[in-house]
Scaffold this motif. Structure first.
Motif, PDB file in Angstrom:
ATOM      1  N   VAL A 265      -3.616  -4.267  -9.414  1.00 32.25           N
ATOM      2  CA  VAL A 265      -3.311  -3.003  -8.717  1.00 32.25           C
ATOM      3  C   VAL A 265      -4.555  -2.057  -8.550  1.00 32.25           C
ATOM      4  O   VAL A 265      -5.507  -2.334  -9.528  1.00 32.25           O
ATOM      5  CB  VAL A 265      -2.558  -2.222  -9.711  1.00 32.25           C
ATOM      6  CG1 VAL A 265      -2.485  -0.739  -9.286  1.00 32.25           C
ATOM      7  CG2 VAL A 265      -1.011  -2.715 -10.143  1.00 32.25           C
ATOM      8  N   THR A 266      -4.771  -1.723  -7.535  1.00 31.72           N
ATOM      9  CA  THR A 266      -5.837  -0.722  -7.259  1.00 31.72           C
ATOM     10  C   THR A 266      -5.221   0.742  -7.416  1.00 31.72           C
ATOM     11  O   THR A 266      -4.213   0.916  -6.665  1.00 31.72           O
ATOM     12  CB  THR A 266      -6.585  -0.821  -5.922  1.00 31.72           C
ATOM     13  OG1 THR A 266      -6.919  -2.161  -5.826  1.00 31.72           O
ATOM     14  CG2 THR A 266      -7.613   0.069  -5.565  1.00 31.72           C
ATOM     15  N   VAL A 267      -5.759   1.397  -8.377  1.00 33.07           N
ATOM     16  CA  VAL A 267      -5.236   3.133  -8.177  1.00 33.07           C
ATOM     17  C   VAL A 267      -6.288   3.685  -7.455  1.00 33.07           C
ATOM     18  O   VAL A 267      -7.368   4.033  -7.620  1.00 33.07           O
ATOM     19  CB  VAL A 267      -5.113   3.472  -9.730  1.00 33.07           C
ATOM     20  CG1 VAL A 267      -4.929   4.870  -9.711  1.00 33.07           C
ATOM     21  CG2 VAL A 267      -4.003   2.409 -10.633  1.00 33.07           C
ATOM     22  N   THR A 268      -5.901   4.697  -6.532  1.00 31.43           N
ATOM     23  CA  THR A 268      -6.639   5.580  -5.923  1.00 31.43           C
ATOM     24  C   THR A 268      -6.012   7.041  -6.330  1.00 31.43           C
ATOM     25  O   THR A 268      -4.604   7.081  -6.345  1.00 31.43           O
ATOM     26  CB  THR A 268      -7.113   5.498  -4.528  1.00 31.43           C
ATOM     27  OG1 THR A 268      -5.658   5.454  -3.721  1.00 31.43           O
ATOM     28  CG2 THR A 268      -7.264   4.404  -4.111  1.00 31.43           C
TER      29      THR A 268
ATOM     30  N   ALA B 221      -1.084  -4.619  -5.094  1.00 30.15           N
ATOM     31  CA  ALA B 221      -0.684  -3.188  -4.783  1.00 30.15           C
ATOM     32  C   ALA B 221      -1.717  -2.048  -4.857  1.00 30.15           C
ATOM     33  O   ALA B 221      -2.623  -2.185  -5.702  1.00 30.15           O
ATOM     34  CB  ALA B 221       0.453  -2.740  -5.490  1.00 30.15           C
ATOM     35  N   THR B 222      -1.737  -1.471  -3.765  1.00 32.01           N
ATOM     36  CA  THR B 222      -2.800  -0.458  -3.737  1.00 32.01           C
ATOM     37  C   THR B 222      -1.922   1.100  -3.866  1.00 32.01           C
ATOM     38  O   THR B 222      -1.285   1.168  -2.832  1.00 32.01           O
ATOM     39  CB  THR B 222      -3.821  -0.303  -2.417  1.00 32.01           C
ATOM     40  OG1 THR B 222      -4.564  -1.297  -2.603  1.00 32.01           O
ATOM     41  CG2 THR B 222      -4.602   0.611  -2.409  1.00 32.01           C
TER      42      THR B 222
ATOM     43  N   ILE C  13       0.924  -1.231   0.097  1.00 35.05           N
ATOM     44  CA  ILE C  13      -0.095  -0.005  -0.037  1.00 35.05           C
ATOM     45  C   ILE C  13       0.933   1.200   0.124  1.00 35.05           C
ATOM     46  O   ILE C  13       1.709   1.257   0.926  1.00 35.05           O
ATOM     47  CB  ILE C  13      -0.917   0.040   1.329  1.00 35.05           C
ATOM     48  CG1 ILE C  13      -1.935  -1.348   1.418  1.00 35.05           C
ATOM     49  CG2 ILE C  13      -1.968   1.112   1.138  1.00 35.05           C
ATOM     50  CD1 ILE C  13      -2.406  -1.461   2.756  1.00 35.05           C
ATOM     51  N   ASN C  14       0.781   2.002  -1.093  1.00 35.79           N
ATOM     52  CA  ASN C  14       1.562   3.306  -1.096  1.00 35.79           C
ATOM     53  C   ASN C  14       0.959   4.653  -1.287  1.00 35.79           C
ATOM     54  O   ASN C  14       0.625   5.088  -2.296  1.00 35.79           O
ATOM     55  CB  ASN C  14       2.810   3.038  -2.274  1.00 35.79           C
ATOM     56  CG  ASN C  14       3.695   4.374  -2.359  1.00 35.79           C
ATOM     57  OD1 ASN C  14       3.765   5.021  -1.440  1.00 35.79           O
ATOM     58  ND2 ASN C  14       4.136   4.702  -3.612  1.00 35.79           N
ATOM     59  N   PRO C  15       0.674   5.075   0.106  1.00 34.86           N
ATOM     60  CA  PRO C  15       0.038   6.550  -0.036  1.00 34.86           C
ATOM     61  C   PRO C  15       1.150   7.731   0.311  1.00 34.86           C
ATOM     62  O   PRO C  15       0.879   8.702   0.436  1.00 34.86           O
ATOM     63  CB  PRO C  15      -0.856   6.485   1.160  1.00 34.86           C
ATOM     64  CG  PRO C  15      -0.132   5.648   2.343  1.00 34.86           C
ATOM     65  CD  PRO C  15       0.754   4.648   1.202  1.00 34.86           C
ATOM     66  N   GLY C  16       2.634   7.168   0.146  1.00 32.74           N
ATOM     67  CA  GLY C  16       3.632   8.229   0.432  1.00 32.74           C
ATOM     68  C   GLY C  16       3.965   9.078  -0.860  1.00 32.74           C
ATOM     69  O   GLY C  16       3.380  10.014  -0.921  1.00 32.74           O
ATOM     70  N   ARG C  17       4.871   8.380  -1.632  1.00 26.97           N
ATOM     71  CA  ARG C  17       5.223   9.170  -2.937  1.00 26.97           C
ATOM     72  C   ARG C  17       5.497   8.214  -3.968  1.00 26.97           C
ATOM     73  O   ARG C  17       6.145   7.032  -3.837  1.00 26.97           O
ATOM     74  CB  ARG C  17       6.229  10.070  -2.780  1.00 26.97           C
ATOM     75  CG  ARG C  17       5.952  11.413  -2.018  1.00 26.97           C
ATOM     76  CD  ARG C  17       4.993  12.258  -2.896  1.00 26.97           C
ATOM     77  NE  ARG C  17       4.654  13.666  -2.357  1.00 26.97           N
ATOM     78  CZ  ARG C  17       3.528  13.767  -1.653  1.00 26.97           C
ATOM     79  NH1 ARG C  17       2.703  12.997  -1.618  1.00 26.97           N
ATOM     80  NH2 ARG C  17       3.188  14.958  -1.107  1.00 26.97           N
TER      81      ARG C  17
END
Ligand code: NAP
Length: 310
Positions: free
Chosen positions: A268-271, A246-247, A221-225
């Motif tokens: 992959v889930t793209v938000t 991967a989100t 899960i990557n909400p960083g950069r």
């Protein structure tokens, strides 16, 4: 004395932030003018956001601080004209938003929710997920956001490893630091969350070698950069099944181009960079608190260290 506070971001942010900032300035008893135009030599503080037209800070000779509305500062910290202290945003509402995003996606993976949503095929499979205590989660980054998210996950019972540049102590979280620490954390992580800033030290941190350390079937899960992960290396481990899913909320290029393989990848889930946003009312309070500190001669909080870039 009347303080001059220059609001540098564009129209949309001005419309959202003007009233909350004025309210917070009034509540703090500050005699201040919030303006979008001023003689640079008269400006006491600059409220800033990436994308602001202002790029040359050198004429702002009496400016005490540049106060960023966003948590990430990679687009301003290296500006060679920036000689004023730079403070980033640590907004309790933004932090709460990130806790909700991270715990939501960790629980989604932990409980196998996608399987139940997509696999309504008439087959009865009575397989309960393990308890959270049997699920190893890695939190890369133990700053304002990573630390709060790690605590929330530990509070739900997950087995949480945390990793940062320096040694940290976070209740309920097994903390690691340095390259060896990262190796140990990745080699047992079933779910990895990346909450690191973009700096030269974190660019492509998760490259092919490090991704290959993950146990087969790990989730990311990557909400960083976006720059924290090598895109091609990630696509390769997704294709091979080494990483099961991967989100991704953040990307090297935003908006993520429609033709980018992440959009169509079944794993992959793209938000669209919505994990957590700065909220005007709470953020205005943070900005004004720092102005109050500056006027009282106290050190600013959330000050960015130009040497580390965060
Ligand atoms: P922060 O408080 O500055 O924390 C940064 C953390 O990263 C610290 O724990 C720091 O280690 C660690 N770190 C930095 N460089 C490192 C390196 N080279 N190796 C290992 N660890 C390193 O930042 P934050 O407020 O938690 O925010 C983190 C990031 O989240 C932001 O920079 C931004 O990019 C991103 N963000 C995303 C959204 C979204 O909507 N997707 C919203 C807000 C923020 P130390 O503890 O040792 O200093």
């Amino acid at each position: 004395m009347t303080l001059t506070i220059l609001f540098a971001p564009g129209d949309a942010l001005w419309n959202n932030y003007r009233a909350p900032l004025i309210d917070a300035l009034d509540a703090a008893g500050l005699n201040a003018v919030l303006t979008r135009e001023a003689d640079p030599e008269t400006v006491d503080y600059i409220v800033y956001a990436p994308g602001s037209a202002l790029t040359d800070f050198s004429p702002f000779t009496r400016c005490c601080a540049v106060l960023n509305l966003w948590a990430g500062v990679e687009r301003i910290v290296g500006n060679p004209t920036l000689h004023q202290p730079l403070c980033r945003m640590v907004d309790p509402a933004l932090t709460q938003g990130m806790v909700e995003y991270v715990t939501g996606h960790v629980l989604r993976y932990h409980l196998g929710l996608d399987d139940h949503i997509t696999r309504q095929d008439g087959v009865w499979r009575p397989e309960a997920p393990p308890l959270a205590s049997q699920r190893q989660v890695a939190m890369l980054g133990l700053g304002a956001l990573g630390q709060t998210c790690a605590r929330a996950l530990a509070g739900l019972g997950f087995a949480v490893d945390g990793w940062a540049r320096t040694a940290r102590t976070v209740p309920g979280v097994t903390c690691h630091a340095g390259p060896e620490g990262l190796q140990n954390v990745l080699s047992r992580a079933e779910i990895v969350v990346t909450l690191l800033p973009r700096t030269p030290g974190t660019e492509n941190l998760l490259d092919a070698d490090r991704l290959s350390l993950l146990p087969r079937g790990a989730r990311l899960i990557n909400p960083g950069r976006g720059h924290l992960i090598d895109d091609d290396a990630l696509l390769a481990v997704l294709d091979s099944g080494q990483v099961a899913h991967a989100t991704l909320d953040v990307f090297r290029m935003e908006p993520l181009p429609a033709e980018h393989p992440f959009w169509a990848h079944p794993r992959v889930t793209v938000t669209p960079h919505i994990a957590a946003e700065t909220r005007p009312h709470s953020a205005a309070q943070v900005i004004v608190d720092n102005i109050v500190r500056g006027q009282a001669g106290q050190p600013f909080v959330h000050r960015v260290d130009p040497a580390t870039g965060y």
